[in-house]
Design a protein around this motif. Structure first.
Motif, PDB file in Angstrom:
ATOM      1  N   MET A   1     -28.409-111.995 -51.889  1.00 15.65           N
ATOM      2  CA  MET A   1     -28.018-112.445 -53.219  1.00 15.65           C
ATOM      3  C   MET A   1     -28.079-111.263 -54.182  1.00 15.65           C
ATOM      4  O   MET A   1     -29.014-110.468 -54.130  1.00 15.65           O
ATOM      5  CB  MET A   1     -28.967-113.562 -53.679  1.00 15.65           C
ATOM      6  N   THR A   2     -27.094-111.154 -55.061  1.00 17.87           N
ATOM      7  CA  THR A   2     -27.124-110.080 -56.058  1.00 17.87           C
ATOM      8  C   THR A   2     -28.076-110.478 -57.186  1.00 17.87           C
ATOM      9  O   THR A   2     -28.389-111.667 -57.355  1.00 17.87           O
ATOM     10  CB  THR A   2     -25.728-109.830 -56.658  1.00 17.87           C
ATOM     11  N   ALA A   3     -28.503-109.501 -57.950  1.00 16.80           N
ATOM     12  CA  ALA A   3     -29.389-109.777 -59.083  1.00 16.80           C
ATOM     13  C   ALA A   3     -28.710-110.721 -60.065  1.00 16.80           C
ATOM     14  O   ALA A   3     -29.346-111.638 -60.604  1.00 16.80           O
ATOM     15  CB  ALA A   3     -29.785-108.472 -59.764  1.00 16.80           C
ATOM     16  N   LYS A   4     -27.428-110.504 -60.310  1.00  9.19           N
ATOM     17  CA  LYS A   4     -26.688-111.358 -61.245  1.00  9.19           C
ATOM     18  C   LYS A   4     -26.641-112.797 -60.736  1.00  9.19           C
ATOM     19  O   LYS A   4     -26.850-113.742 -61.511  1.00  9.19           O
ATOM     20  CB  LYS A   4     -25.276-110.813 -61.453  1.00  9.19           C
ATOM     21  N   GLN A   5     -26.388-112.984 -59.453  1.00  7.53           N
ATOM     22  CA  GLN A   5     -26.365-114.331 -58.882  1.00  7.53           C
ATOM     23  C   GLN A   5     -27.728-115.008 -59.003  1.00  7.53           C
ATOM     24  O   GLN A   5     -27.818-116.192 -59.330  1.00  7.53           O
ATOM     25  CB  GLN A   5     -25.965-114.279 -57.405  1.00  7.53           C
TER      26      GLN A   5
ATOM     27  N   GLN B   1     -28.482-118.295 -61.184  1.00  4.35           N
ATOM     28  CA  GLN B   1     -29.019-119.483 -60.507  1.00  4.35           C
ATOM     29  C   GLN B   1     -30.290-119.975 -61.211  1.00  4.35           C
ATOM     30  O   GLN B   1     -30.449-121.169 -61.444  1.00  4.35           O
ATOM     31  CB  GLN B   1     -29.306-119.157 -59.047  1.00  4.35           C
ATOM     32  N   ARG B   2     -31.176-119.060 -61.530  1.00 10.47           N
ATOM     33  CA  ARG B   2     -32.427-119.438 -62.203  1.00 10.47           C
ATOM     34  C   ARG B   2     -32.161-120.002 -63.591  1.00 10.47           C
ATOM     35  O   ARG B   2     -32.773-120.982 -63.993  1.00 10.47           O
ATOM     36  CB  ARG B   2     -33.362-118.235 -62.276  1.00 10.47           C
ATOM     37  N   ALA B   3     -31.252-119.362 -64.322  1.00  7.36           N
ATOM     38  CA  ALA B   3     -30.915-119.835 -65.670  1.00  7.36           C
ATOM     39  C   ALA B   3     -30.288-121.223 -65.612  1.00  7.36           C
ATOM     40  O   ALA B   3     -30.596-122.084 -66.434  1.00  7.36           O
ATOM     41  CB  ALA B   3     -29.978-118.846 -66.353  1.00  7.36           C
TER      42      ALA B   3
END
Length: 131
Positions: free
Chosen positions: A44-48, A52-54
């Motif tokens: 998973m990329t940092a952006k993904q 997802q968390r947001a």
């Protein structure tokens, strides 16, 4: 304005004003999930991962803690909650929240509140011990 921009005796007032709202958010498992330090999952990329968390935490934070968010941002800005609400719009909320979430001082204070809630207070853990 960032928490780290506050200096002098005003620091005491601001911290006193934001402790309860921060604790309210930290005690909410869903709302506080966004602030927990977690390892980036493999593949998973940092952006993904951030997205997802947001997606999971922001609705609980924004819908369940409006008053807490306003109290924190108003205290840091140095105005009453009513005065802050009177100037609030989407741009201001986005800008003020982004400043706060990128503020190392706020992050440290919030993480400290989360760890206190999960591990109990120092007083409870050391009560009855003689020094």
């Amino acid at each position: 304005m960032k928490l780290s921009d506050i200096h002098g005796e005003r620091v005491f007032d601001v911290i006193a004003d934001i402790i309860d709202p921060i604790a309210n958010i930290a005690e909410d498992e869903k709302a506080s999930a966004m602030f927990r330090r977690e390892k980036l999952p493999e593949g998973m990329t940092a952006k993904q991962f951030v997205t997802q968390r947001a997606r999971k935490a922001l609705p609980a934070l924004l819908k369940g803690h409006k008053g807490d968010i306003i109290a924190i941002l108003a205290a840091i800005e140095g105005v009453s909650a009513d005065a802050y609400k009177g100037t609030l719009n989407l741009v201001k909320l986005t800008r003020d929240t982004a400043e706060l979430l990128t503020d190392d001082a706020f992050t440290a204070l919030f993480i400290s509140a989360q760890s206190e809630n999960s591990s109990g207070s120092a007083r409870e853990n050391t009560e009855g011990q003689k020094v």
